[in-house]
Design an enzyme around this catalytic site. Sequence first.
Site, PDB file in Angstrom:
ATOM      1  N   LEU A 142       0.826  -1.206   0.000  1.00 24.61           N
ATOM      2  CA  LEU A 142       0.000   0.000   0.000  1.00 24.61           C
ATOM      3  C   LEU A 142       0.858   1.254   0.000  1.00 24.61           C
ATOM      4  O   LEU A 142       1.797   1.373   0.789  1.00 24.61           O
ATOM      5  CB  LEU A 142      -0.908   0.028   1.241  1.00 24.61           C
ATOM      6  CG  LEU A 142      -1.982  -1.053   1.351  1.00 24.61           C
ATOM      7  CD1 LEU A 142      -2.731  -0.915   2.672  1.00 24.61           C
ATOM      8  CD2 LEU A 142      -2.953  -0.976   0.188  1.00 24.61           C
ATOM      9  N   CYS A 143       0.544   2.171  -0.893  1.00 22.65           N
ATOM     10  CA  CYS A 143       1.164   3.494  -0.877  1.00 22.65           C
ATOM     11  C   CYS A 143       0.040   4.523  -0.914  1.00 22.65           C
ATOM     12  O   CYS A 143      -1.122   4.188  -0.701  1.00 22.65           O
ATOM     13  CB  CYS A 143       2.148   3.666  -2.026  1.00 22.65           C
ATOM     14  SG  CYS A 143       1.393   3.721  -3.666  1.00 22.65           S
TER      15      CYS A 143
END
EC number: 2.7.1.207
Length: 568
Positions: free
Chosen positions: A472-473
């Site tokens: 996840l970014c």
Amino acid sequence: MHKLIELIEKGKPFFEKISRNIYLRAIRDGFIAGMPVILFSSIFILIAYVPNAWGFHWSKDIETFLMTPYSYSMGILAFFVGGTTAKALTDSKNRDLPATNQINFLSTMLASMVGFLLMAAEPAKEGGFLTAFMGTKGLLTAFIAAFVTVNVYKVCVKNNVTIRMPEDVPPNISQVFKDLIPFTVSVVLLYGLELLVKGTLGVTVAESIGTLIAPLFSAADGYLGITLIFGAYAFFWFVGIHGPSIVEPAIAAITYANIDVNLHLIQAGQHADKVITSGTQMFIATMGGTGATLIVPFLFMWICKSDRNRAIGRASVVPTFFGVNEPILFGAPIVLNPIFFVPFIFAPIVNVWIFKFFVDTLNMNSFSANLPWVTPGPLGIVLGTNFQVLSFILAGLLVVVDTIIYYPFVKVYDEQILEEERSGKTNDALKEKVAANFNTAKADAVLGKADVAKEDVAANNNITKETNVLVLCAGGGTSGLLANALNKAAAEYNVPVKAAAGGYGAHREMLPEFDLVILAPQVASNFDDMKAETDKLGIKLVKTEGAQYIKLTRDGQGALAFVQQQFD
């Protein structure tokens, strides 16, 4: 300059707290969920109005035909966003509630959307209702509907103010009655607000809010407003905080409303003069990523003499061209580097000043279409402003100006690194500073283990069953790079690992399908909130740090070894 940065860093905990605010996060995640509607509608804007640049104009019938999908999507955007924002806020509130007593996000979505309609859509004489304030003009009203609805639900659910059915009643039927009281209370409360405002001011809540904030919108579009807004993006990123998490929710209503205003001005044959738009943010102020760094990797490749800087430039040029500039931000590094403080803050501001000059003085039309943020900056400028001749000139001018701004600072930094290479000594002070602010305390140790482990990834493999990894970014950009690196290495070494990428905030529905979640540095400040979610599901969670994360995106073997270490 060092003392200035140290002073700024003292305020970092406060700004991090703001960036984790669940209401700002809900607005941001609500827009992310509604992005397909926004991008879909923009396709028809481009088809309808780009030909105007070459003197071709569709007939009124064809123009109406092309704009109908736009009116039925972007034209009721606030209605959709009212629901998606309620859903995002519900997810955040549910983290504080027992797993056996959760708020039903489908019910909060529906209640928020009904409440929004009551406050924004007036009845039409011929039946149905008017949609003037159901699009971008009604976004602030949609946020109010979402926030009120979810908080009413939380109070009711937490205090068991619900209708309980016998145990032998099917769960889906019981849920309907459980939701009935909070649904009714929230909708009646919002309707009461509408009746109060209508009785007092004679207009709907949505229209009254629009009138109230109109002066603020005008002020934000001035030179001071754009300086503060787009300077803040870069400022927060420089000190290690994901700037869009703070700034974007605060200006979202303005940026999307201005796109719609500009479109209607163009349709009326008038000058589209609203500067603060999503296109301004993505392709002018953050051309090549926050800090307007599009030109920086090229400067590192072409004018730097140090081997290290030239290598960083080559590795970061492609992702930066598409707006993913973490490789250059953390690889150089630029963030927390006193040498780059001035250009990193100043370049975005100068860019928007120039753009405003083109719009106000040269009568260039501003952005009237929303485009994907990964569109290369110069192309985004041309497409988003309908291929005007001035848009080509503007794109080229911004590249030249940003080159002039960054050039002397890149040269100074290169001399510093070159001297270190010649002397064989490396100054780790900046590296330690970045590590401290991006939580990189164990980066060297982790990377060192990865380098050893990758020599024999397959032989030392401790993963024997299929393992799903979610990266996840902030927006799904760099997380895709790491996920791809992991998948390639897993296939090469026959390790049963499958990786997927996503954006923080849009992950909750798919979370139960994964065994490990990796947080990119941009969203590492959300570790505690994320851990509350993963612990409930028995999922491992790890956050990465600055240079470590960038190295893993380039090194599939090292990335796979990093994943294996999490299961030791």
